[in-house]
Write an enzyme that holds these catalytic residues in place. Sequence first.
Site, PDB file in Angstrom:
ATOM      1  N   ASP A 566     -14.232  65.147  18.256  1.00 36.30           N
ATOM      2  CA  ASP A 566     -12.848  65.530  17.965  1.00 36.30           C
ATOM      3  C   ASP A 566     -12.540  65.085  16.523  1.00 36.30           C
ATOM      4  OD1 ASP A 566     -10.253  66.329  18.320  1.00 36.30           O
ATOM      5  OD2 ASP A 566      -9.786  64.924  19.915  1.00 36.30           O
ATOM      6  N   ASP A 642      -5.005  71.177  20.140  1.00 35.96           N
ATOM      7  CA  ASP A 642      -3.898  70.552  20.863  1.00 35.96           C
ATOM      8  C   ASP A 642      -2.753  71.533  21.075  1.00 35.96           C
ATOM      9  OD1 ASP A 642      -5.515  68.389  20.804  1.00 35.96           O
ATOM     10  OD2 ASP A 642      -4.507  67.434  19.115  1.00 35.96           O
TER      11      ASP A 642
END
Length: 968
Positions: A566, A642
């Site tokens: 990430d 996200d």
Amino acid sequence: MAAVAVAGLAPAARRRRSRTGLLLVCLGLCLGFTLAVDRSNFKTCEESSFCKRQRSVRPGNSPYRALLDSLQIGPDALTVHIINDVTKVLLVLELQGLQKNMTRMRIDELEPRRPRYRVPDVLVADPPTARLSVSGRDDNSVELTVAEGPYKIILTARPFRLDLLEDRSLLLSVNARGLLHFEHQRTPRVSFSDKVSVTLGSIWDKIKNLLFRQGSKDPAEGDGAQPEETPGDGGKPEEIQSEKDEPGAWEETFKTHSDSKPYGPTSVGLDFSLPGMEHVYGIPEHADSFRLKVTEGADPYRLYNLDVFQYELHNFMALYGSVPVLLAHSAHRDLGIFWLNAAETWVDISSNTAGKTLFGKMLDYLQGSGETPQTDVRWMSESGIVDVFLMLGPSVSDVFRQYASLTGTQAFPPLFSLGYHQSRWNYRDEADVLEVNQGFDDHNMPCDVIWLDIEHADGKRYFTWDPSRFPHPLNMLDQLASKRRKLVTIVDPHIKVDSGYRVHEELRNLGLYVKTRDGSDYEGWCWPGAAGYPDFTNPQMRAWWANMFSFDNYEGSNSNLHVWNDMNEPSVFNGPEVTMLKDARHYGGWEHRDVHNIYGLYVQMATADGLVKRSGGKERPFVLSRAFFAGSQRYGAVWTGDNTAEWDHLKITIPMCLSLALVGLSFCGADVGGFFKNPEPELLVRWYQMGAYQPFFRAHAHIDTGRREPWLLSSQYRDAIRDALGQRYSLLPFWYTLFYQAHREGIPVMRPLWMLYPQDVTTFSIDDQFLLGDALLVHPVSDSGAHGVQVYLPGQGEVWYEAQSYQKYHGPQTLYLPVTLSSIPVFQRGGTIVPRWMRVRRSSDCMKDDPITLFVALSPQGTAQGELFIDDGHTFNYDTHHSFLLRRFSFSGNTLVSSSADPTGHFETPIWIERIVIMGAGKPAAVVLQTEGSPESRLSFQHDPETSVLILRKPGVNVASDWNIHLR
Ligand SMILES: *[C@@H]1O[C@H](CO)[C@@H](O)[C@H](O)[C@H]1NC(C)=O
């Protein structure tokens, strides 16, 4: 997971790591109001000085002229000099004919002060060339013929322009609008006014050298760790140049950040005209419609890998990944443009038909007054060279193969990774993980993987475990393995600056961190606080990182642990636009400016390499990455970052994943349920139904959201989710075969309808349905309280069978289909065969030897085809030892034939065919099975005249064998 809270605040507040930010966001999430992206954190084109400069160049009057006298043709390329008649600076154009209907053109400075960045490691090999030869010539142009290619190239000298033609029709033109704008490197200087300017090159170089030497005094700088200053950099000042420098050319500030730009303005821009083209796609990642929009009156589409906190939909802002590939589609032709540049890039799209109504266009056509529709695309990058591949199709499948031949195909995923993934930020401790693991069994739901986010590590020191919450990771992994499940842990590329942390100590001592301009280790704020950023552009760094995944180095890891990268844009909470300073230094002396968009690819590359190495080269890795670039498909899966628990975010998953699929990244998914905020139960159900039919299927949630494991919902919702999970697992043989085909041929798994119906204009702008392979059409429900959906079933003479009821529909039509909470509208195309597993078990590993049921959907002509790929599900043996089966099933003349589609493969398997469901069949008098070396046998069957479904029971044949079944 995300740039959090702090990223959304003003930089000063971020530097203080204010808790207020976290609190505000928490309040927002808890109260449920929409917290939108803070746009002021991200640049507009106007605020990005090179974009502004490039965009201020207007069409027409190109100052560039090709010097035909300088033209040289070698076996692999043609070169010709191009002069800018205003600045007198010389460029060199290198033009190559490539095999498979491609052309490559590169433009660089003839004599650069310092070499310009050429993106390495994206192309799988030097593409094979096709010889160019001069087939015509006049004063102002040269006609070139490409050996073995059906097309010609016309090079016009003044103004410089290239036209690609097939027969007599123009496919594509380069610089037809005269927007080539190549900022050559200059001597630094300061302007006191527009008229007086003073050359300060030598002083500047002295200052730079001084700073540089000071940087080297840092004892952390090992030998060889220092990025080399490239030759020419400290060179003598050049003559005073005539052009004036625009503001921002030599130094640029954004908010509190300043970019020193030691090399000054270096941007490149160029336009491409596509006559006959009205529909263009690609250039992900943007949270917008699948079909690209014109950008006139707006900002261009931006490609700059960024951690955008709470991204908004329907705009051209940059997101986590970038693939600079655009596809143009028309009823007659497809082609692609691959702009190989890893710097910040903006793309403008304009069209001569934009804004005209269909009626207006028709009127033009009837009156013969309309121009040919045309789309113009303009690319602008901050540094590097112009390096473009023109992929000329003619079909979209040809473009896919062309692009795959350049950058590779989707990595073939291990079977488990096509199952369901359960994630949240965070599962608290080992007991929590094991309870969730047990929850799936207790509620009779399949799951392959449980995920751990940043809290699992000891103080965000990746490759470690929190000693109080995860004291016995190997025991936890064993317990998951006993259920034949896996674990994924997060390993991010920001490394806590902590002298007691081995990873940091070694990287610092080896000098493998990204450096600041002055040569010291670059430091930014991220999850662990102060963090160093490994320089993944350095092969030594990647090798070191890969080695960290050995079971000895990554203590507490095991073969059923896989990895998630990430924050690899890279995300830097206190950096400009939440990322790294552009004047930071990388391996080879390159600036972060040059390599920004490829950084994330290198992180995933090194991680995937590590997982392969730890298995001695045997096992296929699974690595998920948030950032990506052209070529990332070779290393694993990506997701859309996200997102938010809102219906519109559910809808946008289709265009976002389709856009990635077109540019090679088939293994795409979106956080099921939405990362931010709490989804209402209906939204969560609809998201599971969507995710079950998208390639990467993972539920994930922000740390401040409520727990949402599916069994926490009331029974009607829980049952609907169980059903969606069941459909996913049932179709795993189909998914697995599609991924094998994607890996072999570079054709996407998830496809837009126009791929199969290239002439059906209705399909060109569809954002709410898609195809899986060429067999299934999916129209997930994405509206709150929906009682029905409008499904477009394409194809003249095509039939479609609704997958649950077997109800048959004729194409083309728009069908209103009533739905309930548990409906997932899926149609199987007549003419296809889909393999399924009919018993859903705990995980894919528990099902991999289960018998297969074939779903045969007959075309109106009574034919159908399909394939099935089988191997061990996790090793490279399919490739290295040819241990696989690729079976072909084909139905025609009332006979279903099973044969090998690839006789080079061999694999022993207990899998047998337990049932065959034939849609669209009449009732036979008898059904006879023939297998090699056995007598004919009769099969029992059942026919439903109402639905025309014929079910053949227990053919009982091994899937590896050849057989025929005749309906008599
Ligand atoms: C190249 O183009 C020609 C004509 O358009 C087409 O027939 C051929 O299949 C193409 N070849 C490839 C490899 O795409």
